[in-house]
Write an enzyme that holds these catalytic residues in place. Structure first.
Site, PDB file in Angstrom:
ATOM      1  N   ARG A 127      69.118  41.907  55.950  1.00 55.25           N
ATOM      2  CA  ARG A 127      68.483  42.120  57.241  1.00 55.25           C
ATOM      3  C   ARG A 127      69.387  42.874  58.206  1.00 55.25           C
ATOM      4  O   ARG A 127      68.948  43.572  59.091  1.00 55.25           O
ATOM      5  CB  ARG A 127      68.150  40.767  57.859  1.00 55.25           C
ATOM      6  CG  ARG A 127      66.668  40.524  57.917  1.00 55.25           C
ATOM      7  CD  ARG A 127      66.392  39.209  58.558  1.00 55.25           C
ATOM      8  NE  ARG A 127      67.431  38.239  58.177  1.00 55.25           N
ATOM      9  CZ  ARG A 127      67.537  37.015  58.670  1.00 55.25           C
ATOM     10  NH1 ARG A 127      66.695  36.611  59.566  1.00 55.25           N
ATOM     11  NH2 ARG A 127      68.471  36.175  58.273  1.00 55.25           N
ATOM     12  N   LYS A 179      72.739  27.716  42.325  1.00 60.06           N
ATOM     13  CA  LYS A 179      72.339  26.354  42.673  1.00 60.06           C
ATOM     14  C   LYS A 179      72.316  26.178  44.188  1.00 60.06           C
ATOM     15  O   LYS A 179      72.970  26.969  44.852  1.00 60.06           O
ATOM     16  CB  LYS A 179      73.269  25.341  42.008  1.00 60.06           C
ATOM     17  CG  LYS A 179      74.680  25.270  42.641  1.00 60.06           C
ATOM     18  CD  LYS A 179      75.516  24.258  41.954  1.00 60.06           C
ATOM     19  CE  LYS A 179      75.850  23.086  42.794  1.00 60.06           C
ATOM     20  NZ  LYS A 179      76.797  23.296  43.904  1.00 60.06           N
ATOM     21  N   HIS A 211      78.732  28.107  37.892  1.00 59.00           N
ATOM     22  CA  HIS A 211      79.991  28.833  37.689  1.00 59.00           C
ATOM     23  C   HIS A 211      81.001  28.056  36.843  1.00 59.00           C
ATOM     24  O   HIS A 211      81.933  28.630  36.317  1.00 59.00           O
ATOM     25  CB  HIS A 211      80.586  29.291  39.030  1.00 59.00           C
ATOM     26  CG  HIS A 211      81.261  28.201  39.809  1.00 59.00           C
ATOM     27  ND1 HIS A 211      80.579  27.341  40.604  1.00 59.00           N
ATOM     28  CD2 HIS A 211      82.564  27.835  39.908  1.00 59.00           C
ATOM     29  CE1 HIS A 211      81.429  26.486  41.168  1.00 59.00           C
ATOM     30  NE2 HIS A 211      82.637  26.772  40.759  1.00 59.00           N
ATOM     31  N   LYS A 250      84.058  29.160  33.473  1.00 57.21           N
ATOM     32  CA  LYS A 250      85.503  28.916  33.504  1.00 57.21           C
ATOM     33  C   LYS A 250      86.024  29.022  32.073  1.00 57.21           C
ATOM     34  O   LYS A 250      85.437  28.452  31.145  1.00 57.21           O
ATOM     35  CB  LYS A 250      85.799  27.533  34.090  1.00 57.21           C
ATOM     36  CG  LYS A 250      85.547  27.469  35.598  1.00 57.21           C
ATOM     37  CD  LYS A 250      85.990  26.150  36.177  1.00 57.21           C
ATOM     38  CE  LYS A 250      85.480  25.962  37.593  1.00 57.21           C
ATOM     39  NZ  LYS A 250      86.217  26.681  38.613  1.00 57.21           N
ATOM     40  N   GLU A 276      88.473  17.024  44.280  1.00 57.09           N
ATOM     41  CA  GLU A 276      88.825  18.125  45.191  1.00 57.09           C
ATOM     42  C   GLU A 276      89.508  17.571  46.439  1.00 57.09           C
ATOM     43  O   GLU A 276      88.987  16.617  47.038  1.00 57.09           O
ATOM     44  CB  GLU A 276      87.565  18.855  45.642  1.00 57.09           C
ATOM     45  CG  GLU A 276      86.785  19.508  44.532  1.00 57.09           C
ATOM     46  CD  GLU A 276      85.582  20.247  45.090  1.00 57.09           C
ATOM     47  OE1 GLU A 276      85.657  21.468  45.216  1.00 57.09           O
ATOM     48  OE2 GLU A 276      84.590  19.578  45.425  1.00 57.09           O
ATOM     49  N   ASP A 309      75.521  17.860  44.559  1.00 58.10           N
ATOM     50  CA  ASP A 309      76.387  19.036  44.671  1.00 58.10           C
ATOM     51  C   ASP A 309      77.191  19.273  43.391  1.00 58.10           C
ATOM     52  O   ASP A 309      77.327  20.408  42.953  1.00 58.10           O
ATOM     53  CB  ASP A 309      77.336  18.845  45.865  1.00 58.10           C
ATOM     54  CG  ASP A 309      78.189  20.070  46.134  1.00 58.10           C
ATOM     55  OD1 ASP A 309      77.620  21.182  46.134  1.00 58.10           O
ATOM     56  OD2 ASP A 309      79.405  19.933  46.351  1.00 58.10           O
ATOM     57  N   HIS A 369      77.510  20.914  37.684  1.00 61.88           N
ATOM     58  CA  HIS A 369      78.753  21.146  36.940  1.00 61.88           C
ATOM     59  C   HIS A 369      79.105  20.000  35.981  1.00 61.88           C
ATOM     60  O   HIS A 369      79.430  20.221  34.822  1.00 61.88           O
ATOM     61  CB  HIS A 369      79.911  21.340  37.912  1.00 61.88           C
ATOM     62  CG  HIS A 369      79.626  22.344  38.992  1.00 61.88           C
ATOM     63  ND1 HIS A 369      78.914  23.495  38.759  1.00 61.88           N
ATOM     64  CD2 HIS A 369      79.956  22.380  40.311  1.00 61.88           C
ATOM     65  CE1 HIS A 369      78.822  24.188  39.902  1.00 61.88           C
ATOM     66  NE2 HIS A 369      79.433  23.532  40.842  1.00 61.88           N
ATOM     67  N   LYS A 400      85.129  14.636  47.258  1.00 61.45           N
ATOM     68  CA  LYS A 400      85.833  15.494  48.222  1.00 61.45           C
ATOM     69  C   LYS A 400      86.966  14.698  48.844  1.00 61.45           C
ATOM     70  O   LYS A 400      86.877  13.472  48.941  1.00 61.45           O
ATOM     71  CB  LYS A 400      84.875  15.909  49.345  1.00 61.45           C
ATOM     72  CG  LYS A 400      83.674  16.710  48.876  1.00 61.45           C
ATOM     73  CD  LYS A 400      84.042  18.147  48.676  1.00 61.45           C
ATOM     74  CE  LYS A 400      82.828  18.999  48.374  1.00 61.45           C
ATOM     75  NZ  LYS A 400      83.185  20.241  47.696  1.00 61.45           N
TER      76      LYS A 400
HETATM   77  C1  BG6 Z   1      80.348  24.246  44.211  1.00 59.87           C
HETATM   78  C2  BG6 Z   1      80.124  23.124  45.176  1.00 59.87           C
HETATM   79  O1  BG6 Z   1      79.264  24.374  43.350  1.00 59.87           O
HETATM   80  O2  BG6 Z   1      81.536  24.001  43.457  1.00 59.87           O
HETATM   81  C3  BG6 Z   1      81.327  22.927  46.081  1.00 59.87           C
HETATM   82  O3  BG6 Z   1      78.971  23.391  45.977  1.00 59.87           O
HETATM   83  C4  BG6 Z   1      82.584  22.762  45.258  1.00 59.87           C
HETATM   84  O4  BG6 Z   1      81.142  21.810  46.930  1.00 59.87           O
HETATM   85  C5  BG6 Z   1      82.706  23.877  44.233  1.00 59.87           C
HETATM   86  O5  BG6 Z   1      83.697  22.753  46.139  1.00 59.87           O
HETATM   87  C6  BG6 Z   1      83.864  23.591  43.287  1.00 59.87           C
HETATM   88  O6  BG6 Z   1      84.086  24.713  42.496  1.00 59.87           O
HETATM   89  P1  BG6 Z   1      85.540  24.990  41.913  1.00 59.87           P
HETATM   90  O7  BG6 Z   1      85.354  26.174  41.020  1.00 59.87           O
HETATM   91  O8  BG6 Z   1      86.445  25.250  43.072  1.00 59.87           O
HETATM   92  O9  BG6 Z   1      85.938  23.738  41.184  1.00 59.87           O
END
Ligand code: BG6
Length: 526
Positions: free
Chosen positions: A67, A174, A204, A208, A242, A261, A266, A366
């Site tokens: 946009r 996602k 993603h 890895k 994390e 999340d 994942h 987290k």
């Molecule tokens: C994302 C989540 O899909 O993956 C995030 O929405 C998270 O909350 C992230 O921090 C973690 O990815 P990575 O590759 O840093 O482990």
């Protein structure tokens, strides 16, 4: 560790075209949301590296669509800044000037057919006048609520249908819905405009390097697979921890929480890869079939068992690497007094022949003490220790506990590698036994940097290799499990007096330890 010997066996269904890998056919990648965070920090830098490594086709075009009123020139120069900051490899002005020529910008309004008309005519021009070969990829890097309407608009405009002998693919991020029924509805809506084979759902974690290596480790080696079952494995621990908080995504996170999340996407993918049966070949559908079979065997947690099989946590303020960090409730965009979970631990049973009786314990959160993603396979203890009672000196007393069970750890990040803990005799006159570690480090063994997840995913999508993308049924099965759990949680809300229940910088609430202690086990100290 010794340098790896070169194997002549290719597991890849594609032949190599260059010393680096495979080159896709000419194509045009349209990025909706091109001035957004993902495009700037991940997608454009990944494409730049692919271009630098000679892995992009000729011709290749990236059309940023959004946009924001931008010219192609301003788009190029703002992307140059992003690449300078976020690229995995040092910035190279010559490589940039080559890549920058493929970048273009088209202003669109995705709320109506007329609003995307400029994109339709731009693509037509690329395809007919500039050799674009009509192969199109649409990357929807936009908020989740916009995915289904935009996919429908692409359908209505005719852009979802490939021209003859060309391809059209849709790439989405996602979250794929908020629960089982919304995920199913989203898939149904996408299918009104796109065939399943055209849809590439990004997780993603699958890209890895270490996650892909889990398959090579399991199915490219003879020695582990015979042990990979309930007879030899006591339990499995999956940790995705994390230290970061919610990074300004208060609104998103408040709706999502740790289960949606991280676990639904994942962690369930990791579980599927560790637990699945050996695939007959390395084709996308074969591998995805095996993953789905595993996900279907995951026992749903009955709402009545929600509290005995799971633990929810929320971080209070605390300290991470010596710095004070605020509580989740004090993060911007988060409502006061929220009970949303920022940590989850659960026990998962898999009802199949291979895993019956071998639980998988999962924890993810987290603001935990460290950034660690790993899978620890804890083998059973030896059935009988011949050393007990044979101790030559009283000072070297042994008990069965001395023989620690073997643990195989697949380290996904940050220190990528694999380690195996086993018992060894301490040198000396007595029979003292201690645990030692055999360790493989990716970095030192291969002396090469792994590609960023998005480099691999974008390239695979251009090549039509869907192996590392989540199929409709995988996503739905993972949601089926998580939705049952969410229902149980709704019926048993967290105790307000015990929320938040872990300080930032810890390993989560004590209840997570009790989850394993009840089974006579404990989390690995990391
Ligand atoms: C994302 C989540 O899909 O993956 C995030 O929405 C998270 O909350 C992230 O921090 C973690 O990815 P990575 O590759 O840093 O482990």
């Amino acid at each position: 560790m010794a340098m790896p010997r070169k194997s002549t066996h290719r597991t890849d269904p594609f032949e190599a075209d260059t010393p680096h890998g495979r080159i896709p056919p000419p194509c045009t990648l349209v990025i909706f949301g091109a001035s957004g965070d993902l495009a700037r920090r991940k997608l454009i830098p990944a494409l730049y590296v692919l271009s630098l490594e000679g892995l992009l086709p000729t011709p290749f075009f990236v059309v940023g669509a959004g946009r924001t009123p931008l010219t192609t020139d301003t788009f190029r120069s703002s992307m140059e800044e992003e690449v300078r900051t976020h690229s995995r490899v040092p910035f190279d002005a010559t490589a940039w000037s080559i890549f920058a020529k493929s970048l273009e910008y088209v202003r669109v309004d995705v709320s109506s057919l007329a609003g995307i008309a400029p994109l339709v005519s731009h693509l037509h021009e690329i395809d007919t006048l500039r050799g674009g070969a009509s192969n199109h990829l649409f990357y929807l890097s936009i908020p989740p609520s916009g995915i289904a309407p935009l996919a429908s608009l692409l359908g209505e405009s005719g852009l979802s249908r490939p021209a003859s002998s060309s391809f059209t693919r849709l790439i989405i991020e996602k979250p794929f819905g908020l629960n089982f029924s919304t995920a199913q509805a989203l898939n149904a809506l996408l299918h009104q405009s796109f065939e399943e084979e055209q849809i590439y759902r990004i997780d993603h974690y699958l890209a890895k390097e270490t996650v892909q290596n889990m398959m090579v480790f399991r199915f490219g080696n003879e020695i582990f697979e015979p042990l990979w079952n309930r007879q030899h494995i006591d339990h499995v621990q999956i940790t995705v921890a994390e230290p970061i908080g919610i990074e300004g995504r208060g609104e998103y996170y408040e709706e999502s929480g740790a289960l949606r999340d991280m676990v639904q996407s994942h962690v369930m993918q990791l579980l599927a890869i560790v637990g699945m049966e050996p695939p007959a070949n390395f084709r996308a559908e074969t591998i995805r079939d095996e993953k789905v079979k595993l996900l279907r065997a995951v026992r749903h947690i009955h709402p009545d068992d929600a509290l005995s099989y799971t633990v929810r946590g929320q971080y209070a303020s605390g300290s991470i690497n010596g710095e004070h960090v605020v509580a989740y409730r004090d993060e911007p965009g988060v409502p006061e007094g929220t009970l949303r979970e920022t940590f989850v631990a659960l026990k998962v049973d898999i009802d199949n022949w291979r895993w019956a009786g071998t639980p998988f314990y999962i924890r993810s959160g987290k603001r935990l003490a460290k950034r660690v993603s790993e899978i620890a396979i804890q083998f059973r203890s030896v059935p009988h220790s011949p050393f007990v009672g044979n101790v030559p000196t009283p000072s070297a007393t042994l008990s069965e506990d001395v023989i620690a069970p073997n643990v195989l750890v697949l380290r996904i990040q940050p220190d990528e590698g694999i380690s195996l803990a086993f018992s060894a005799k301490v040198p000396g006159q007595s029979m003292e036994i201690r645990e030692v570690i055999m360790d493989f480090h990716y970095g030192s063994s291969f002396l090469t940097q792994s590609p960023e997840a998005y480099e691999r995913l974008l390239l695979d999508c251009m090549l039509g290799d869907a192996t590392l993308f989540a199929r409709e049924d995988e996503v739905e099965e993972a949601w089926r499990f998580c939705t049952a759990l969410l229902d149980g949680w709704r019926a048993h809300p967290p105790d307000r007096a015990n929320c938040p229940n872990y300080p930032a910088g810890s390993w989560g609430p004590t209840e997570a330890d009790q989850l394993l202690e009840r089974d006579g086990r404990k989390w690995r100290e990391i």
